[in-house]
Design a protein around this motif. Structure first.
Motif, PDB file in Angstrom:
ATOM      1  N   ILE A 251       0.708  -1.102  -0.126  1.00  0.00           N
ATOM      2  CA  ILE A 251      -0.027  -0.123  -0.187  1.00  0.00           C
ATOM      3  C   ILE A 251       0.887   1.209  -0.092  1.00  0.00           C
ATOM      4  O   ILE A 251       0.270   2.411   0.057  1.00  0.00           O
ATOM      5  N   GLY A 252       2.151   1.023   0.058  1.00  0.00           N
ATOM      6  CA  GLY A 252       3.115   2.247  -0.215  1.00  0.00           C
ATOM      7  C   GLY A 252       2.880   3.347   0.576  1.00  0.00           C
ATOM      8  O   GLY A 252       2.486   3.170   1.948  1.00  0.00           O
ATOM      9  N   LYS A 253       3.331   4.567   0.172  1.00  0.00           N
ATOM     10  CA  LYS A 253       3.150   5.736   1.059  1.00  0.00           C
ATOM     11  C   LYS A 253       2.153   6.457   0.773  1.00  0.00           C
ATOM     12  O   LYS A 253       1.509   6.232  -0.322  1.00  0.00           O
ATOM     13  N   LEU A 254       1.763   7.724   1.594  1.00  0.00           N
ATOM     14  CA  LEU A 254       0.644   8.657   1.296  1.00  0.00           C
ATOM     15  C   LEU A 254       1.249   9.736   0.252  1.00  0.00           C
ATOM     16  O   LEU A 254       2.222   9.972   0.234  1.00  0.00           O
ATOM     17  N   ALA A 257       0.201  15.368  -0.160  1.00  0.00           N
ATOM     18  CA  ALA A 257      -0.926  16.164   0.478  1.00  0.00           C
ATOM     19  C   ALA A 257      -1.743  15.643   1.425  1.00  0.00           C
ATOM     20  O   ALA A 257      -2.228  16.326   2.091  1.00  0.00           O
ATOM     21  N   MET A 258      -1.421  14.398   1.700  1.00  0.00           N
ATOM     22  CA  MET A 258      -2.270  13.680   2.741  1.00  0.00           C
ATOM     23  C   MET A 258      -1.466  13.232   3.915  1.00  0.00           C
ATOM     24  O   MET A 258      -1.835  12.605   4.796  1.00  0.00           O
ATOM     25  N   ARG A 259       0.028  13.547   3.639  1.00  0.00           N
ATOM     26  CA  ARG A 259       0.959  13.251   4.885  1.00  0.00           C
ATOM     27  C   ARG A 259       0.407  14.123   6.323  1.00  0.00           C
ATOM     28  O   ARG A 259       0.098  15.133   6.016  1.00  0.00           O
ATOM     29  N   ALA A 260       0.786  13.469   7.477  1.00  0.00           N
ATOM     30  CA  ALA A 260       0.528  14.264   8.608  1.00  0.00           C
ATOM     31  C   ALA A 260       1.223  15.768   8.697  1.00  0.00           C
ATOM     32  O   ALA A 260       0.652  16.541   9.206  1.00  0.00           O
ATOM     33  N   LEU A 261       2.271  15.680   8.222  1.00  0.00           N
ATOM     34  CA  LEU A 261       3.308  16.997   8.287  1.00  0.00           C
ATOM     35  C   LEU A 261       2.515  17.974   7.423  1.00  0.00           C
ATOM     36  O   LEU A 261       2.583  19.113   8.119  1.00  0.00           O
ATOM     37  N   ASP A1198      -5.352  -2.512  12.204  1.00  0.00           N
ATOM     38  CA  ASP A1198      -5.475  -2.676  13.374  1.00  0.00           C
ATOM     39  C   ASP A1198      -3.902  -2.935  13.978  1.00  0.00           C
ATOM     40  O   ASP A1198      -3.402  -2.181  14.920  1.00  0.00           O
ATOM     41  N   SER A1199      -3.078  -3.654  12.894  1.00  0.00           N
ATOM     42  CA  SER A1199      -1.624  -3.752  13.441  1.00  0.00           C
ATOM     43  C   SER A1199      -0.819  -2.141  13.336  1.00  0.00           C
ATOM     44  O   SER A1199       0.000  -2.176  13.938  1.00  0.00           O
ATOM     45  N   THR A1200      -1.300  -1.564  12.651  1.00  0.00           N
ATOM     46  CA  THR A1200      -0.551  -0.146  12.639  1.00  0.00           C
ATOM     47  C   THR A1200      -0.917   0.767  13.472  1.00  0.00           C
ATOM     48  O   THR A1200      -0.257   1.626  13.898  1.00  0.00           O
ATOM     49  N   GLN A1201      -2.265   0.525  14.134  1.00  0.00           N
ATOM     50  CA  GLN A1201      -2.700   1.544  15.069  1.00  0.00           C
ATOM     51  C   GLN A1201      -1.990   1.306  16.348  1.00  0.00           C
ATOM     52  O   GLN A1201      -1.767   2.171  17.190  1.00  0.00           O
ATOM     53  N   LEU A1202      -1.733   0.123  16.645  1.00  0.00           N
ATOM     54  CA  LEU A1202      -1.078  -0.297  18.081  1.00  0.00           C
ATOM     55  C   LEU A1202       0.272   0.449  18.282  1.00  0.00           C
ATOM     56  O   LEU A1202       0.431   1.217  19.118  1.00  0.00           O
ATOM     57  N   PRO A1203       1.132   0.284  17.378  1.00  0.00           N
ATOM     58  CA  PRO A1203       2.468   1.026  17.523  1.00  0.00           C
ATOM     59  C   PRO A1203       2.564   2.588  17.656  1.00  0.00           C
ATOM     60  O   PRO A1203       2.987   3.214  18.371  1.00  0.00           O
ATOM     61  N   LEU A1204       1.400   3.096  17.009  1.00  0.00           N
ATOM     62  CA  LEU A1204       1.025   4.647  17.021  1.00  0.00           C
ATOM     63  C   LEU A1204       0.684   4.819  18.545  1.00  0.00           C
ATOM     64  O   LEU A1204       1.391   5.876  19.207  1.00  0.00           O
ATOM     65  N   LEU A1205      -0.447   4.198  19.004  1.00  0.00           N
ATOM     66  CA  LEU A1205      -0.736   4.621  20.413  1.00  0.00           C
ATOM     67  C   LEU A1205       0.386   4.189  21.378  1.00  0.00           C
ATOM     68  O   LEU A1205       0.797   5.042  22.228  1.00  0.00           O
ATOM     69  N   GLU A1233       5.864   9.224  10.846  1.00  0.00           N
ATOM     70  CA  GLU A1233       5.883   7.884   9.981  1.00  0.00           C
ATOM     71  C   GLU A1233       4.748   7.078  10.334  1.00  0.00           C
ATOM     72  O   GLU A1233       4.197   6.647   9.554  1.00  0.00           O
ATOM     73  N   LEU A1234       4.671   6.777  11.810  1.00  0.00           N
ATOM     74  CA  LEU A1234       3.822   5.927  12.309  1.00  0.00           C
ATOM     75  C   LEU A1234       2.412   6.158  11.887  1.00  0.00           C
ATOM     76  O   LEU A1234       1.460   5.354  11.552  1.00  0.00           O
ATOM     77  N   THR A1235       2.005   7.785  12.167  1.00  0.00           N
ATOM     78  CA  THR A1235       0.840   8.115  11.743  1.00  0.00           C
ATOM     79  C   THR A1235       0.441   7.871  10.433  1.00  0.00           C
ATOM     80  O   THR A1235      -0.543   7.357   9.825  1.00  0.00           O
ATOM     81  N   ASP A1236       1.297   8.340   9.360  1.00  0.00           N
ATOM     82  CA  ASP A1236       1.172   7.995   7.951  1.00  0.00           C
ATOM     83  C   ASP A1236       0.941   6.549   7.471  1.00  0.00           C
ATOM     84  O   ASP A1236       0.031   6.150   6.838  1.00  0.00           O
ATOM     85  N   THR A1237       1.820   5.675   8.215  1.00  0.00           N
ATOM     86  CA  THR A1237       1.389   4.255   8.025  1.00  0.00           C
ATOM     87  C   THR A1237       0.046   4.060   8.310  1.00  0.00           C
ATOM     88  O   THR A1237      -0.684   3.072   7.580  1.00  0.00           O
ATOM     89  N   ASN A1238      -0.436   4.279   9.506  1.00  0.00           N
ATOM     90  CA  ASN A1238      -1.653   3.751   9.995  1.00  0.00           C
ATOM     91  C   ASN A1238      -2.698   4.626   8.943  1.00  0.00           C
ATOM     92  O   ASN A1238      -3.887   4.039   8.535  1.00  0.00           O
ATOM     93  N   ASN A1239      -2.809   6.034   8.389  1.00  0.00           N
ATOM     94  CA  ASN A1239      -3.412   6.600   7.656  1.00  0.00           C
ATOM     95  C   ASN A1239      -3.665   6.104   6.334  1.00  0.00           C
ATOM     96  O   ASN A1239      -4.609   5.800   5.689  1.00  0.00           O
ATOM     97  N   THR A1240      -2.328   5.499   5.819  1.00  0.00           N
ATOM     98  CA  THR A1240      -2.408   4.787   4.408  1.00  0.00           C
ATOM     99  C   THR A1240      -3.361   3.533   4.816  1.00  0.00           C
ATOM    100  O   THR A1240      -4.236   3.377   3.771  1.00  0.00           O
TER     101      THR A1240
END
Length: 1586
Positions: A251-254, A257-261, A1198-1205, A1233-1240
């Motif tokens: 699923i690559g990168k965001l 324009a959609m990146r958290a930064l 689910d699996s990308t949300q945990l590291p973020l929290l 990075e973690l936010t972007d991964t989860n958002n993707t």
């Protein structure tokens, strides 16, 4: 009839051009064909050549590359053009069939060609665009010009012949002229911008930055309009998921324009802009900043939403039109028609076209497709915006966390829990609010429109029905709020239950040994009971809400038609009735959703308020004074060099790595006069509560030397370190950090790097959720020698060797739990490894035993740091290290008592020196004792080893199983994987349903089926009733309904329609009312049964799970990680409790609705079934692919949300460390990075949902079209009544709404059934054999009365798969003997103690206690008659009394006596409540030694004649231990005591010593005899221990 282009009327010669060429209408139409044909001739060769060569091109995303100017405009215009061509074609066909004697091809042929040409033009354009070859666009330019000219001629001729806007064909031609003109304009614009022709230098264009980076896989922003609307670009991903699972790489990168930064900067600018100069203290409004940053997409989405809602009303109107016009015959006199003939052909008026039912069917189809496209577009835009907002908010919160003042955290204004809630709950609330917010203003409009239309169809009676709907809306809101409250209370109970469960699991060994498992099990069951009570309420409210949703439309229809009957005395016509029915269906949805939306809006308000408070809370002082180059007095006005804040504003896209490189090493130069690293002058500091913690501080820390800070507990040593780091608020005074020498300043080049980063090890160790190596290097480059040196200095190597993956093992909250000492040593290692000039260590020895501290002091601090000439500040309690210090700071009560070298203090402050001396002597005695004991560290390592030993064995077993499975699969790998991933877990569904009870399942199924058949019956009855009206009014004689109902058969004899109708109604109305009432009651019953079926399933599953696990053998807990078991009780139980029932309900409801609809349509027009086959095939594939992809994406989310929290909570805990190290930038980068991964992952998940919905909606539209087509077609042959056609179409319309729910619920259910599967896998574990072969009554009451133990040929193993741990052990212990067992670690001592309790698998031999073989006894009897004290003390939360005697069997005196024996009486007496004093979770409020003593007391309370002590005194100091030895000898004088020795000297006084090695008894005799054997094992142990 012959086909000819201009028709062959005998009267006029169609081909004559006497009146001028252009005045022949047919010639003008022929002229119109020219441009279309021209375009097709030119483009086809080009397209074929292009397609042929395209395969050779490298497939970069070239289909998404770049858009020519006016891209979207062109697509929209082309779509309009196609629509107008369809209208023109329809108009031509209809006028042709109306009045002409012969076929006039020229009326519709050019329109058809125009349609083909327009389609070709857009395909051609798309191919040119993707290959970026604009020169070929000239062809299109020529085409638009030609088409424009020919159409204009036609329009001019029409005007000449008095054809005006009242005729449809004139309007169509005018529209075409406008569209061609606009397209010409678009084409000119492309030439203007790109200059590809007529200009000397064409413009070079690059694709957007995101697409040059091939990592971006989310193409929605870059594809063309059609692909955007239908999510065509998702096809490869979703279909590919079938072959191999979707991973993060896929699923690559965001996109940028959609990146958290990006979004963070947008939101932050909007937020900061509100801070005005006049009123700097007024907090900026978050709502306003959200609107400024994300308002535009929301407006766009709302526009889409309005368009979709308006188009939604086309459905009911078209139905009423189709039903009305099916019957009307073309009996208008032909004479009237001839009036409108010009140019030899007939022109129809604008309204006439809409009276043709076939045209209406096509229109209905188009309206549905458009409506669905707009609706999905609206959803997508809001979701994307919501995700952007969440990313921005998370970044904002994170930046704030990094700047929070420490006092905030420690004084409890901002707890970790609050921060975690902000991250996990509040941001999601706001995101959800954004998703739903277009509904807030779209729904009222939709409701008003619906009511107006109803009034227009049915008059006043419609308002009655509408008011039923509107009045019940507040009830729904009430139910929704109630639901939210119940959920809260459920949550409280379930956290309570989880706490209890986790306590049981942590102390499971003890519970089993004491036979207490049932008491604790009951307490969990009790809490579960409370939880179930609130779940019952929850289930009730949920079923109410479902019931309202299903019953309201029935009630509304009932009210409307009954009113209509009484007001108008006649029933409605079919066209009105079914349009009204469809409208009611449309109206219910917004009302049902409105309650949810309002609830979310309220929640969002609360969330924003919390966020605002958080963003306004105190921040840490601006720490520019740590930048060393200027010493700044801490006056708030001067904020110099806020470099830390503006990390790299100019290039926000790439954080520069070098911005937080460690400062280069200082070369010590002899010329350097300044030898102070940090100096504090008359400072006083506070933690922000106006109490001064540190006052009158004047100290200096000499550069490159070892400074020690000593003092009593709580005198402010740690605070002093933090004050120097700038974590405390300075009331007065200042802190100077020395500058770096100049030469380095020049090398660094950037002032902001000239800040000290301080290596800091806090008192409370803080670990990252990462590998051991990452924890130590902490972002610095890896240097092997240095790393090794640090690990040796902290003696971490033995610990690392024990970990399953060495230093690549994950540790931290989600990884392996290390003991305190191990954690602390890792933190010290991190501080040593960092390449910084200054190191602060805050009490690094507190959790270490004496050997380790000495080693650390010698190797790490004196050698490693001093060799490096680093400045070191050490806080410590170990005074014997003072001799090593270069500089000593003694603290007392928040101020400095003395400062200087040891010599200074010796000469100037003799008193203090003597005081230290006495303390040191005491510590030295402690040393001698300490050396005698096998250190605490070995104990820690031992527990670690046990954990892994057992776990690895389990892993091996698992691996073997897996290998077997894999071998089976390998045969036809491809097919099995595909099948495996697309099967629905029917077995699990069955398991779930059967645990709900068969009666409930039967009830649910039958009531569901009944309900749906009744609903169909209601609508069918309505169809019969309304049709009977029309039939009489048109022709009372003929009967269309022969045999359908008894009333109809007597039609012919009845005299007048009037009386007939009255009788009819008296017959239809009551049946209608009865059916409706039945429908409503059945709705209630079904909604209740589903929910309560779910509840009983949840009750049974949890009950079985708890009992199975608590009664499992101890081996199960060794090999199953605690987290895994707890997960079954938390996440999985929660899913089973709350999520499966609604999903199941929704799934059955939508499936049955779709099936009943298809059944109804098929029974009315059987021809529909032919069309159904391809549709069903398409639907099957769509759902099959989607379910697999959706499951993968959900897992990813689910699996990308945990590291973020985790990252958030980790940061909040380790704030001081991160800030001391100056690693803020690195952590921010990680967070982004973690936010972007989860958002993707989340974005792809929602895009996949849109993909599905667009496809199912189009399928639904095709179903409507085929249903309409089938009914119009079958009209020509046999006559279904108008009412039945209306019924069929209304049902077809509902299908479109429910098809995608079927698939989504299927996908959800599949994910949720995994929880049932996991719980089920634990239900198959073996229980321990609790019965035994003897009956309880056969065991004497006072057994074991003597305490004689015979061990005969005993062999023990932990698991049938493993080697035996005891091999053929024989021993005999006489009553009342004191026996000591010793041996190296792993020699089987503890296993022997477990064998007495039958906790392990005794597969040969036996243990006989007082004449009874223990294997024959029931387990509870055996275990309740013996006592044991374990080496790791376990206490439960509750009272002291509960911990000593959970069964409540003993008197207080007996408890006090036990406490006295255990040396605890005095301590317990001082506690509030005495025996009822509180014990916190795990006994945290007592020290380890006290906990161990409580465990001893617990064993004394049970007066059994056999006591087993398993290394019970390992964590008690010598003095207490000696007392205990005596007590045990006296209090247990007449009982058998078996001691498993940790230190050999404890068993020197025993009557018998057993020395074990590798599961065998090596020596067995009195200690005196054994000591005489010089070379014996026991003797060597004792020597080593001395």
């Amino acid at each position: 009839m012959a086909l000819s282009f201009c028709g062959n009327n005998k009267d006029i010669n169609p081909y004559s051009v006497e009146n001028g060429t252009l005045n022949n209408g047919c010639f003008v139409d022929a002229l119109n064909l020219v441009p279309h044909v021209f375009l097709l001739f030119i483009t086809f060769p080009i397209l074929f050549i292009g397609w042929g060569s395209q395969s050779s091109k490298v497939q970069i995303h070239h289909n998404t590359w770049l858009h020519f100017p006016g891209h979207n405009m062109r697509w929209i215009l082309t779509f309009l053009l196609l629509f107008v061509h369809v209208c023109e074609f329809a108009e031509g066909i209809v006028s042709n069939s109306r009045v002409m004697s012969t076929n006039h091809l020229h009326l519709f042929m050019p329109a058809f060609m125009g349609f083909v040409a327009a389609t070709t033009s857009v395909v051609y354009y798309h191919n040119i665009e993707t290959s970026n070859f604009p020169k070929l666009l000239l062809v299109l330019f020529i085409y638009w010009v030609l088409a424009f000219i020919t159409k204009s001629i036609k329009l001019w001729k029409f005007a000449e012949f008095n054809v005006g806007p009242q005729h449809l064909r004139f309007c169509i031609t005018a529209l075409l002229v406008v569209l061609y003109g606009l397209l010409m304009g678009v084409e000119v614009n492309v030439i203007r911008v790109r200059k590809y022709v007529f200009f000397a230098n064409p413009q070079k264009v690059k694709p957007p930055e995101d697409l040059q980076d091939l990592g971006v896989r989310f193409l929605q922003p870059f594809v063309n309009l059609l692909s955007k609307a239908t999510y065509w670009w998702m096809n490869p991903l979703i279909i590919g998921a079938h072959k191999r699972p979707i991973e993060l790489k896929k699923i690559g990168k965001l996109p940028i324009a959609m990146r958290a930064l990006t979004n963070y900067l947008r939101l932050k600018d909007a937020y900061e802009d509100q801070r005005t100069a006049e009123d700097p203290d007024r907090p900026p409004s978050i709502w306003r900043s959200m609107y400024r940053a994300f308002g535009r997409p929301i407006l766009l989405s709302s526009t889409f939403r309005y368009l979709a809602d308006l188009l939604g009303f086309a459905g009911p109107l078209c139905i009423s039109g189709i039903v009305k016009h099916l019957k009307t015959k073309d009996d208008v006199a032909t004479a009237d028609k001839m009036k409108d003939t010009y140019l030899g052909v007939y022109f129809m008026s604008s309204t006439e076209l809409l009276q043709n039912s076939s045209v209406l069917a096509v229109l209905l189809f188009l309206a549905l497709v458009l409506q669905r496209t707009f609706l999905q577009a609206s959803y997508y835009v809001t979701i994307e915006t919501g995700i952007n907002l969440r990313g921005a908010l998370l970044a904002m919160i994170y930046n704030k966390i990094l700047r929070l003042s420490t006092s905030n955290m420690s004084m409890g204004e901002m707890t970790l829990g609050q921060i975690n809630n902000l991250v996990a709950i509040e941001t999601n609330q706001l995101m959800w609010f954004l998703f739903l917010c277009p509904n807030l203003w779209a729904m009222p409009v939709q409701i008003v429109m619906g009511v107006i239309l109803l009034y227009y169809l049915l008059g006043w009676s419609a308002l009655v029905g509408a008011s039923v709907i509107v009045l019940l809306a507040p009830v729904q809101y009430l139910i929704a709020t109630k639901l939210a409250d119940t959920q809260k209370s459920t949550l409280e109970h379930s956290t309570d239950r989880l706490k209890k469960t986790s306590e049981i699991l942590k102390g499971i060994k003890l519970l089993k040994l004491y036979a207490w498992e049932n008491i604790f099990c009951d307490s969990v069951e009790e809490t579960r009971g409370k939880e179930l009570t609130s779940l019952k309420t929850f289930a009730f409210y949920t079923s109410m809400s479902i019931f309202m949703n299903a019953a309201i439309p029935i009630a509304a229809v009932l009210a409307t038609f009954v009113m209509h009957h009484f007001l108008n005395k006649t029933g409605p016509t079919p066209s009105e009735a079914f349009a009204a029915l469809a409208l009611f269906h449309i109206l219910v949805t917004p009302l049902f959703l409105l309650s949810t939306v309002v609830r979310f809006a309220v929640k969002a308000l609360v969330s924003v308020q919390k966020l605002g408070e958080f963003l306004q809370s105190d921040e840490i002082g601006d720490d520019s004074w740590r930048n060393g180059d200027i010493s700044v007095s801490l006056e708030p006005g001067k904020k110099h060099l806020g470099m830390t804040k503006a990390i790299n504003r100019k290039q926000p896209m790439r954080y520069q790595m070098d911005n937080y490189e460690q400062p280069t090493r200082r070369q010590m130069r002899p010329t350097e006069t300044e030898d102070v690293a940090v100096k504090v002058s008359n400072g006083s500091f506070t933690w922000g509560n106006n109490l001064v913690t540190l006052s009158d501080i004047n100290i200096r820390i000499p550069t490159g030397q070892l400074t020690m800070i000593v003092g009593q507990v709580g005198c402010g040593k740690s605070s002093l370190l933090l004050a120097m780091l700038g974590e405390m608020q300075a009331v007065d005074g200042r802190v100077y950090w020395s500058k770096l020498p100049h030469c380095e300043m020049i090398n660094e080049g950037n002032i902001s790097k000239n800040r000290y980063s301080v290596a800091y090890a806090a008192q409370k160790s803080w670990l990252l959720n990462a590998t051991v190596e990452e924890n130590i290097t902490f972002g610095s480059p890896f240097n092997k020698q240095r790393y090794k040196a640090v690990i040796d200095a902290c003696s971490l190597q033995p610990d690392i060797d024990l970990l399953p993956f060495g230093d690549q093992t994950e540790i931290g909250e989600r990884g392996i739990n290390l003991s305190g000492g191990q954690r602390q040593r890792i933190c010290v290692a991190r501080a040593l490894y960092q390449n910084t000039n200054i190191v602060f260590l805050d009490d690094p020895f507190s959790a270490l035993d004496i050997h380790l501290s000495d080693h650390l002091m010698q190797e790490g601090i004196l050698k490693f740091l001093q060799d490096d000439k680093r400045t070191l500040v050490l806080v410590t309690h170990k005074l014997q290290y003072l001799i090593h210090a270069d500089w000593i700071i003694a603290m007392k009560d928040g101020s400095v008592l003395r400062e200087g070298t040891l010599k200074d203090i010796q000469t100037h402050d003799v008193e203090l020196y003597d005081h230290w001396k006495t303390l040191m002597n005491r510590q030295d005695q402690g040393l001698e004792k300490d050396i005698q004991q096998d250190s605490q560290t070995t104990l820690e390592r031992k527990t670690l080893r046990r954990a892994f030993y057992s776990r690895e064995a389990k892993n091996q077993i698992d691996d073997e199983d897996e290998e077997e499975e894999e071998e089976e699969e390998d045969d036809d790998n491809m097919s099995t994987t595909t099948n495996r991933r697309s099967k629905i877990p029917w077995k699990m569904c069955w398991c779930y349903l059967s645990s709900g009870g068969f009666f409930m399942v039967f009830l649910m199924v039958s009531s569901k089926l009944l309900k749906h058949s009744v609903i169909v019956a209601i609508d069918y009855w309505l169809a019969l009733w309304t049709s009977s009206k029309t039939e009489q009014s048109t022709d009372a004689g003929t009967d269309l309904f022969t045999g359908t109902s008894p009333a109809n058969s007597s039609n012919i004899t009845l005299p007048t329609p009037g009386t007939l109708e009255a009788e009819k109604d008296s017959y239809y109305l009551p049946v209608f009312i009865i059916l409706c009432a039945a429908g409503i009651t059945l709705c209630l019953i079904t909604s209740l049964t589903v929910e309560f079926l779910g509840l009983s399933a949840a009750t049974n599953l949890h009950h079985n799970l708890l009992n199975k696990i608590i009664h499992a053998p101890i081996r199960f807990f060794d090999i199953t990680p605690l987290g895994q078991i707890l997960n079954r009780f938390s996440a999985d139980t929660n899913i089973i409790d709350q999520h499966i029932p609604p999903t199941l309900e929704s799934l059955t409801r939508s499936t049955l609705l779709c099936l009943s609809a298809i059944g109804v349509i098929a029974s009315i027009t059987p021809a529909f079934l032919i069309a159904l086959v391809p549709l069903a095939v398409a639907f099957y594939f769509i759902q099959k692919y989607f379910r697999v992809a959706s499951k993968d994406l959900q897992d990813l989310d689910d699996s990308t949300q945990l590291p973020l929290l985790c990252h958030f909570s980790e940061t909040a805990e380790g704030l001081t460390t991160i800030r001391a190290f100056r690693h803020e930038a690195r952590f921010k980068q990680r967070m982004l990075e973690l936010t972007d991964t989860n958002n993707t992952a989340y974005l792809f998940l929602s895009a996949a949902n849109r993909w599905l919905e667009v496809r199912t909606d189009y399928l639904g539209a095709v179903i409507v079209l085929t249903a309409a087509g089938a009914s119009i077609w079958s009209l020509r042959y046999n006559n279904p009544a108008g009412g039945l056609v209306g019924l069929g179409l209304t049902y077809a319309l509902t299908v479109t709404n429910y098809l995608n729910w079927v698939v989504r619920n299927l996908a959800d259910l599949e994910v949720q059934m995994a929880a049932v599967k996991k719980v089920n896998s634990f239900l198959s574990t073996e229980s321990e054999n609790y019965e035994g072969s003897m009956d309880t009554s056969q065991v004497p009451e006072n057994w074991p009365h003597d305490g004689e133990i015979k061990i005969q040929d005993l062999c023990v193993r932990y698991d049938p798969m493993l080697k035996p741990v005891l091999k053929h052990v024989n021993a005999c212990i006489k009553p009342g003997q004191k026996v000591g067992i010793c041996g190296r670690t792993g020699s089987g001592k503890s296993s022997l103690s477990l064998a007495f309790f039958n906790m392990v698998d005794i597969f040969e031999g036996k243990i006989i206690i007082d004449g009874i073989d223990i294997c024959k006894l029931p387990l509870p009897t055996l275990r309740s008659r013996l006592s044991i004290i374990l080496q790791d003390p376990v206490l439960f939360s509750g009272s002291i009394r509960f911990n000593l005697d959970p069964e409540r069997m003993c008197t207080d005196d007996r408890l006090w006596e036990a406490l006295e024996i255990a040396q605890l009486k005095n301590m317990v007496k001082t506690l509030p409540g005495g025996l009822d004093a509180v014990v916190t979770e795990g006994g945290e409020n007592f020290s380890v030694g006290q906990r161990q003593l409580f465990c001893l007391a617990r064993a004394f309370v049970r007066k059994s004649s056999i006591l087993i002590m398993d290394e019970a005194t390992a964590s008690i100091d010598m003095a207490t231990e000696n007392i205990l030895q005596k007590v045990v000898m006296t209090a247990f004088a007449d009982r058998t005591v078996v001691t498993i020795a940790h230190r050999v000297h404890t068993i020197l006084t025993a009557d018998l010593v057993i020395v074990m090695k590798r599961g065998n008894i090596m020596e067995y005799d009195k200690p005196e005899t054994l000591l005489e054997q010089e070379d014996g094992m026991f003797a060597s142990f004792v020597k080593a221990d001395m």
